[in-house]
Write an enzyme that holds these catalytic residues in place. Structure first.
Site, PDB file in Angstrom:
ATOM      1  N   ARG A  12      35.677  37.707  38.181  1.00 55.70           N
ATOM      2  CA  ARG A  12      36.112  37.917  36.545  1.00 55.70           C
ATOM      3  C   ARG A  12      34.932  37.526  35.662  1.00 55.70           C
ATOM      4  O   ARG A  12      34.886  36.593  34.838  1.00 55.70           O
ATOM      5  CB  ARG A  12      37.105  36.829  36.344  1.00 55.70           C
ATOM      6  CG  ARG A  12      38.566  37.222  37.196  1.00 55.70           C
ATOM      7  CD  ARG A  12      39.658  36.439  36.665  1.00 55.70           C
ATOM      8  NE  ARG A  12      40.240  37.150  35.524  1.00 55.70           N
ATOM      9  CZ  ARG A  12      41.369  36.631  35.119  1.00 55.70           C
ATOM     10  NH1 ARG A  12      42.044  35.599  35.528  1.00 55.70           N
ATOM     11  NH2 ARG A  12      42.098  37.312  34.132  1.00 55.70           N
ATOM     12  N   ARG A  46      52.163  28.181  33.517  1.00 52.79           N
ATOM     13  CA  ARG A  46      51.269  28.582  32.503  1.00 52.79           C
ATOM     14  C   ARG A  46      51.650  29.598  31.968  1.00 52.79           C
ATOM     15  O   ARG A  46      51.465  30.318  30.887  1.00 52.79           O
ATOM     16  CB  ARG A  46      49.956  28.930  33.522  1.00 52.79           C
ATOM     17  CG  ARG A  46      49.136  27.997  33.880  1.00 52.79           C
ATOM     18  CD  ARG A  46      47.674  28.332  34.400  1.00 52.79           C
ATOM     19  NE  ARG A  46      47.405  29.562  33.496  1.00 52.79           N
ATOM     20  CZ  ARG A  46      46.847  30.717  34.083  1.00 52.79           C
ATOM     21  NH1 ARG A  46      46.846  30.903  35.429  1.00 52.79           N
ATOM     22  NH2 ARG A  46      46.225  31.533  33.520  1.00 52.79           N
TER      23      ARG A  46
END
Ligand code: UD1
Length: 432
Positions: A133, A411
């Protein structure tokens, strides 16, 4: 509920004990989109006036973003699903590493901090279980807008050269349609001098939601939701009240909960157009879907194998790859699932195998041979969507599963066990 004894190390972890095999009924309620809400919160940095956001889901990631904004001097008030943010007196342009680490979306704030304060120092978000990422595109975009950017010791420092100067509008062609890079550049460019154009922009609904919010704050943005976004810079933005879009990934997960338990369910509220690729795959594998206004009623038939390749929007979303694989593990026939966005997003395969799924991996492709039934096991959700896949598998597996990895699940899924329980699922949270 009788719970089979898990191995000693698993009983020490917080987990959901799920008694599989119960069918579901009724309606599953969808919350506001996590990925949108996080970025919309950072847009508060672009104005000295109050921004009020509604439909913000109660999630640990939102708590994390609140802490980051507070560390910069933003006043934050949360009441239920409404968040008021006031960045009238920013005290810092440097969110601390401890808060930024682990919440990737917080890096996207670099665009708004820089545009508002002329300077920003933000730690790199770091690696992630599902892939490396990078943030190369975000940095390239800020440089194109005239910022000087350096990366040293894991921290990105960006500054607008010249006292009191603004960023300058520019044309930016992204190498890949990164959601975060598009959002970072969009926020920075709203306050730049002149016009910016982002080509090969991400087309995800969350990008469109951000542009809609920014326009409601006085920005001049057109084209968001398509591959070319034009931003005419303005000198200042003002406060506003805005409601976050619905979470298409949570909605997709709930449709899959119905499909995997072979239950007729309504999932609402949703924006069906945000789910087209997912709805198509659900139809292809044998589900009937009725779309009525803001809801989708799903009636699963005999589930057949289908092939899926993840792609940027409007293609099939990577965030539903693991949950869809849980369904296909119970289908009749073979499915081929190819992950094209992240290089390491197959960790749920080993966990599904522990429940009796027959899956082989070849590079970034999983070949799933459907089995007649899954069997309960202690399993770990290794990331947010892997954890959701484990919950889905637990709902249908014979016996009682213990799904750990709740730090990931929390989350992104607001009150998931209460929502599922209200529809007849049998599950309980254990916090040792
Ligand atoms: C967002 C979502 C995440 C989703 C992802 C893809 C948020 C907070 N998260 O993440 O849930 O899984 O979109 O839909 O909105 N890339 C590069 N260079 C870059 C940036 C990205 O090569 O500079 C690549 C990445 O490695 C990845 C792909 O682009 O392969 C997509 O990443 P990106 O769209 O940036 O994902 P995020 O915005 O981080």
């Amino acid at each position: 509920m009788t719970t089979a004894a898990p191995p000693s190390q698993d009983i020490l972890k917080p987990h959901l004990a799920i008694d599989g095999g119960h069918s579901l009924q009724g309606e599953l309620k969808v919350s506001g989109a996590k990925n949108s809400a996080l970025v919309l919160m950072t847009a508060s940095l672009l104005t000295a006036e109050r921004l009020t956001l509604h439909n913000v889901p109660p999630l640990t990631d939102i708590d994390g973003m609140e802490n980051i904004l507070v560390s910069l001097g933003v006043k934050v008030h949360r009441r239920s699903e409404t968040v008021e943010l006031e960045a009238s007196h920013l005290t810092s342009a440097e969110p601390p590493y401890d808060l930024v680490n682990g919440l990737r979306a917080s890096f996207f704030a670099i665009g708004s901090i820089l545009a508002r304060m002329g300077y920003a120092k933000v730690p790199l978000p770091g690696g992630c279980r599902i892939g490396a990422r990078p943030v190369v595109e975000h940095i390239r975009g800020l440089k194109a807008l005239g910022a000087s950017v350096s990366v040293e010791h894991g921290v990105v420092t960006a500054a607008v050269p010249g006292e009191g100067k603004r960023l300058k509008g520019a044309s930016i062609v992204l190498d890949c349609p990164s959601v975060g890079a598009t959002e970072t550049i969009l926020m920075a460019a709203t306050l730049a001098e002149g016009t910016s154009v982002i080509e090969n922009a991400a087309q995800e609904p969350e990008v469109q939601d951000l542009a809609n919010l920014l326009n409601a704050m006085g920005a001049r943005i057109t084209g968001a939701g398509g591959p070319t976004i034009t931003i005419h810079g303005v000198e200042a933005l003002h406060g506003c009240e805005y409601s976050v879009i619905l979470d298409r990934i949570e909605a997709g997960t709930f449709l899959l909960a119905a499909a995997i338990t072979r239950s007729r369910l309504r999932v609402a509220p949703v924006v069906p157009e945000h789910l087209n690729a997912v709805l198509q795959k659900l139809r292809d594998c044998g589900c009937e879907l009725e779309i009525d206004g803001d809801g989708i009623t799903i009636t699963p038939g005999t589930i057949k194998g289908v092939d899926i390749t993840t792609q940027p929007f409007p293609g099939f979303p990577t965030d539903l790859q693991a949950p869809f694989m849980a369904l296909l593990a119970t289908a009749s026939g073979t499915s081929v699932i190819t992950e094209k966005i992240y290089e390491n997003r197959m960790q749920h395969v080993a966990e599904l195998q522990r429940m009796g799924a027959a899956i082989r991996i070849q590079g970034s492709t999983a070949i799933v041979e459907g089995v007649p039934s899954l069997s309960a096991a202690p399993v770990n959700g290794t990331d947010l969507r892997a954890a959701a896949a484990m919950v889905l598998a637990g709902l249908v597996a014979r016996g009682s599963s213990q799904v750990s990895g709740l730090n990931h699940l929390d989350r992104g899924y607001a009150g998931i066990e209460a929502k599922l329980r209200a529809c007849g699922a049998v599950l309980e949270r254990h916090l040792p």
